[in-house]
Design a protein around this motif. Sequence first.
Motif, PDB file in Angstrom:
ATOM      1  N   ALA A  67     -14.862   6.016  10.322  1.00  0.00           N
ATOM      2  CA  ALA A  67     -14.283   4.930   9.286  1.00  0.00           C
ATOM      3  C   ALA A  67     -13.472   5.515   8.119  1.00  0.00           C
ATOM      4  O   ALA A  67     -12.448   4.840   7.695  1.00  0.00           O
TER       5      ALA A  67
ATOM      6  N   ASN B 227     -10.027   4.021  12.149  1.00  0.00           N
ATOM      7  CA  ASN B 227     -11.216   3.448  12.546  1.00  0.00           C
ATOM      8  C   ASN B 227     -11.037   2.455  13.890  1.00  0.00           C
ATOM      9  O   ASN B 227     -10.433   1.499  13.870  1.00  0.00           O
TER      10      ASN B 227
ATOM     11  N   VAL C 167      -5.247  -1.470   6.936  1.00  0.00           N
ATOM     12  CA  VAL C 167      -4.956  -0.135   6.839  1.00  0.00           C
ATOM     13  C   VAL C 167      -5.819   0.690   7.601  1.00  0.00           C
ATOM     14  O   VAL C 167      -5.680   1.983   7.747  1.00  0.00           O
TER      15      VAL C 167
ATOM     16  N   THR D  45       0.982  -1.199   0.059  1.00  0.00           N
ATOM     17  CA  THR D  45       0.004  -0.144  -0.092  1.00  0.00           C
ATOM     18  C   THR D  45       0.780   1.280  -0.066  1.00  0.00           C
ATOM     19  O   THR D  45       2.104   0.993  -0.156  1.00  0.00           O
TER      20      THR D  45
ATOM     21  N   ARG E 295      -4.554  -5.882   2.594  1.00  0.00           N
ATOM     22  CA  ARG E 295      -4.555  -4.501   2.640  1.00  0.00           C
ATOM     23  C   ARG E 295      -5.657  -3.801   2.539  1.00  0.00           C
ATOM     24  O   ARG E 295      -5.769  -2.748   2.807  1.00  0.00           O
ATOM     25  N   GLY E 296      -6.830  -4.377   2.015  1.00  0.00           N
ATOM     26  CA  GLY E 296      -8.259  -3.880   1.927  1.00  0.00           C
ATOM     27  C   GLY E 296      -8.666  -3.520   3.230  1.00  0.00           C
ATOM     28  O   GLY E 296      -9.488  -3.030   3.541  1.00  0.00           O
TER      29      GLY E 296
ATOM     30  N   PHE F 213     -19.317   0.864   2.008  1.00  0.00           N
ATOM     31  CA  PHE F 213     -19.332   2.458   2.039  1.00  0.00           C
ATOM     32  C   PHE F 213     -20.843   2.917   1.542  1.00  0.00           C
ATOM     33  O   PHE F 213     -21.246   3.935   2.345  1.00  0.00           O
TER      34      PHE F 213
ATOM     35  N   ALA G  98     -23.308   2.634   4.374  1.00  0.00           N
ATOM     36  CA  ALA G  98     -23.056   3.482   5.343  1.00  0.00           C
ATOM     37  C   ALA G  98     -23.534   4.802   5.095  1.00  0.00           C
ATOM     38  O   ALA G  98     -24.113   5.406   5.974  1.00  0.00           O
TER      39      ALA G  98
ATOM     40  N   HIS H  14     -18.884   8.174  13.459  1.00  0.00           N
ATOM     41  CA  HIS H  14     -18.064   6.919  13.544  1.00  0.00           C
ATOM     42  C   HIS H  14     -16.904   7.455  12.526  1.00  0.00           C
ATOM     43  O   HIS H  14     -17.317   7.412  11.549  1.00  0.00           O
TER      44      HIS H  14
ATOM     45  N   ARG I  95      -8.142   7.723  -0.288  1.00  0.00           N
ATOM     46  CA  ARG I  95      -9.198   6.875  -0.057  1.00  0.00           C
ATOM     47  C   ARG I  95      -9.837   6.882   1.209  1.00  0.00           C
ATOM     48  O   ARG I  95     -11.091   6.557   1.286  1.00  0.00           O
TER      49      ARG I  95
HETATM   50  O1  UT7 Z   1     -16.407   0.594  10.702  1.00  0.00           O
HETATM   51  C1  UT7 Z   1     -17.111  -0.096   9.938  1.00  0.00           C
HETATM   52  C2  UT7 Z   1     -17.671   0.407   8.516  1.00  0.00           C
HETATM   53  N1  UT7 Z   1     -16.638   0.295   7.680  1.00  0.00           N
HETATM   54  C3  UT7 Z   1     -16.539   1.400   6.686  1.00  0.00           C
HETATM   55  O2  UT7 Z   1     -17.418   2.199   6.723  1.00  0.00           O
HETATM   56  C4  UT7 Z   1     -15.563   1.339   5.601  1.00  0.00           C
HETATM   57  C5  UT7 Z   1     -16.442   1.350   4.178  1.00  0.00           C
HETATM   58  N2  UT7 Z   1     -15.383   1.233   3.110  1.00  0.00           N
HETATM   59  C6  UT7 Z   1     -14.339   2.233   2.873  1.00  0.00           C
HETATM   60  O3  UT7 Z   1     -14.050   3.119   3.704  1.00  0.00           O
HETATM   61  C7  UT7 Z   1     -13.652   2.062   1.465  1.00  0.00           C
HETATM   62  O4  UT7 Z   1     -14.486   1.015   0.819  1.00  0.00           O
HETATM   63  C8  UT7 Z   1     -12.212   1.359   1.491  1.00  0.00           C
HETATM   64  C9  UT7 Z   1     -11.412   2.404   2.223  1.00  0.00           C
HETATM   65  C10 UT7 Z   1     -12.281   0.293   2.265  1.00  0.00           C
HETATM   66  C11 UT7 Z   1     -11.902   1.122  -0.076  1.00  0.00           C
HETATM   67  O5  UT7 Z   1     -11.882   2.228  -0.709  1.00  0.00           O
HETATM   68  P1  UT7 Z   1     -12.621   2.218  -2.323  1.00  0.00           P
HETATM   69  O6  UT7 Z   1     -12.442   3.454  -2.751  1.00  0.00           O
HETATM   70  O7  UT7 Z   1     -13.987   1.585  -1.797  1.00  0.00           O
HETATM   71  O8  UT7 Z   1     -11.443   1.198  -2.818  1.00  0.00           O
HETATM   72  P2  UT7 Z   1     -12.026  -0.245  -3.442  1.00  0.00           P
HETATM   73  O9  UT7 Z   1     -12.459  -1.177  -2.452  1.00  0.00           O
HETATM   74  O10 UT7 Z   1     -13.212  -0.423  -4.724  1.00  0.00           O
HETATM   75  O11 UT7 Z   1     -10.536  -0.650  -4.465  1.00  0.00           O
HETATM   76  C12 UT7 Z   1      -9.963  -0.102  -5.372  1.00  0.00           C
HETATM   77  C13 UT7 Z   1      -8.740  -0.634  -5.817  1.00  0.00           C
HETATM   78  C14 UT7 Z   1      -8.702  -2.003  -5.807  1.00  0.00           C
HETATM   79  O12 UT7 Z   1      -7.792  -2.293  -6.825  1.00  0.00           O
HETATM   80  P3  UT7 Z   1      -8.298  -2.774  -8.183  1.00  0.00           P
HETATM   81  O13 UT7 Z   1      -9.122  -4.055  -8.152  1.00  0.00           O
HETATM   82  O14 UT7 Z   1      -9.083  -1.485  -8.760  1.00  0.00           O
HETATM   83  O15 UT7 Z   1      -7.257  -2.696  -9.138  1.00  0.00           O
HETATM   84  C15 UT7 Z   1      -7.867  -2.512  -4.263  1.00  0.00           C
HETATM   85  O16 UT7 Z   1      -7.210  -3.641  -4.676  1.00  0.00           O
HETATM   86  O17 UT7 Z   1      -7.907  -0.247  -4.316  1.00  0.00           O
HETATM   87  C16 UT7 Z   1      -7.152  -1.420  -4.135  1.00  0.00           C
HETATM   88  N3  UT7 Z   1      -6.662  -1.438  -2.818  1.00  0.00           N
HETATM   89  C17 UT7 Z   1      -5.660  -0.790  -2.305  1.00  0.00           C
HETATM   90  N4  UT7 Z   1      -4.393  -0.227  -2.859  1.00  0.00           N
HETATM   91  C18 UT7 Z   1      -3.359   0.104  -2.217  1.00  0.00           C
HETATM   92  C19 UT7 Z   1      -7.341  -1.851  -1.560  1.00  0.00           C
HETATM   93  N5  UT7 Z   1      -6.893  -1.642  -0.544  1.00  0.00           N
HETATM   94  C20 UT7 Z   1      -5.671  -0.934  -0.901  1.00  0.00           C
HETATM   95  C21 UT7 Z   1      -4.554  -0.506  -0.174  1.00  0.00           C
HETATM   96  N6  UT7 Z   1      -3.434   0.040  -0.614  1.00  0.00           N
HETATM   97  N7  UT7 Z   1      -4.547  -0.421   1.280  1.00  0.00           N
END
Ligand code: UT7
Length: 325
Positions: A254, A282, A157, A30, A153-154, A221, A224, A252, A38
Motif C-alpha cells: 500500500a 496498491n 494516485v 498532484t 487525488r487522495g 495508515f 495498518a 501488502h 508520501r
Molecule cells: O490498501 C488498503 C490500505 N490502505 C492504506 O494502507 C493507505 C494508508 N494511507 C496512506 O498510505 C497515506 O495516508 C496516504 C498516502 C494516503 C496519504 O499520506 P499522508 O502523509 O497520510 O497525507 P495526508 O492524507 O495527511 O495529506 C497531507 C496533505 C493534505 O494537504 P493539506 O491538508 O495538508 O494541505 C492533502 O490534501 O497532502 C495532500 N494530498 C496530496 N497532495 C498532492 C493528498 N493527496 C495528494 C496528492 N498529491 N495525490
Amino acid sequence: MAVRSIFRGVGRYLPERVLSNEELSKTVDTSDSWIRERTGIGQRHIAAEGETTSDLAYAAALSALKDADMDAQEIDLIIMATTTPDYTFPATATLVQERLGIRHGAAFDIQAVCSGFIYAVKLADSMIRTESAKNVLVIGAETFSRILDWEDRGTCVLFGDGAGAFIFSAQEVDETDINRKGVLNTFIRSDGRFRELLYVDGGPSTTQTVGHVRMIGNQVFRHAVRDISQAMETCANEAGIPVSEIDWFVPHQANQRILNGVAKQLKINPEQVISTVEWHANTSAASVPLAFAHAKVDGRIKAGDLVMLEAFGGGFTWGAALIRL
Ligand code: UT7
C-alpha cells in the motif's frame, strides 16, 4: 503424519499499460515528488478497455500452472479474492474455471478487499487440512482502476491493476519435523467499526451502482502499521517460530512508509522485506502474490525459505500467513 498444504507455484499478470506519476500529474492536482515521498509509488499498471478482472486472473492462473508444472485438470478448487469482480454474479472464479476448461470441483470468490489474498490462503489451507480439496488455485485479481474517482487525488494516485496466483497441494507431512514445508500457520482478523475510514460509496443493495473508493488515508495508515505488526507476531508465535528466523516478508503493497514502519516495529532488516510499491502501486488483493512472484523470479525467494505474507485493508480486515517453500 497429517495432511497439510504444500506450496507448488506462483503466477502473475500485469496489464501492458503503465501510467507514470508524471503522466497522472497532467490530469490530477498532484506531483511525482509528492507521490514518491508520501508513498514510494512511481507508476501503476492499468487494464485496457474491455480487459476484465477475469482476464487478468486467467493469465495469472496459467502462469502459476506453468510454474507448478501442473495441468489445469488437476485443480479441484479455485478461490478468488477480488473487490472488482467482472459481474455482481456469478463469482469471477467460475469464469476462470470455465476458461481453464475445468468441469469438476468448485470455484468461488471471497471479499476482504486488500486482505483478500491472505483470507483466501487461510481458506485454501483449511479446505486442504479437512481433505475437502487436493489442489487449490488461489487467485488475487483486481481492476481497481474501475472503482477509482479519478478526481480524488487522495485515492486515485495510490492504486493499480494486476493479478497473482498461488497453487497449494495436499501432502502427508510429519508434523514433528521442525523444517517441514507448507503453510505453517494463518491468522485473520476484521473489525467492522472502521468501515467509514476505507470503503466504496456504492453497491447493488444500496445505490445500485458500483461506487468509488473513499478513504481517510492518514487514519488508515496508523491502524495498518499497528495491526499488521500484531498479526505477524501472532502468526509467528502461534507457529512457535521467532520472527527473527523468517527469511522473507511479503507485505501488502500500500505504501513504502507502512512497510518501513512495520519493519522498524518488529526489528526486521528492511532488505528482507519485498517491495514492489514503486512499480505496481496498491493492487489490493493482487499485491501480495504479485510481490511474491517478483521476488521468486529474481531469485531472492527460494525453495526451503520461510516466508511471511501479510495484508491490511477495508473493513478493516487484516491477517498474515507463514509458509515454508
Ligand atoms: O490498501 C488498503 C490500505 N490502505 C492504506 O494502507 C493507505 C494508508 N494511507 C496512506 O498510505 C497515506 O495516508 C496516504 C498516502 C494516503 C496519504 O499520506 P499522508 O502523509 O497520510 O497525507 P495526508 O492524507 O495527511 O495529506 C497531507 C496533505 C493534505 O494537504 P493539506 O491538508 O495538508 O494541505 C492533502 O490534501 O497532502 C495532500 N494530498 C496530496 N497532495 C498532492 C493528498 N493527496 C495528494 C496528492 N498529491 N495525490
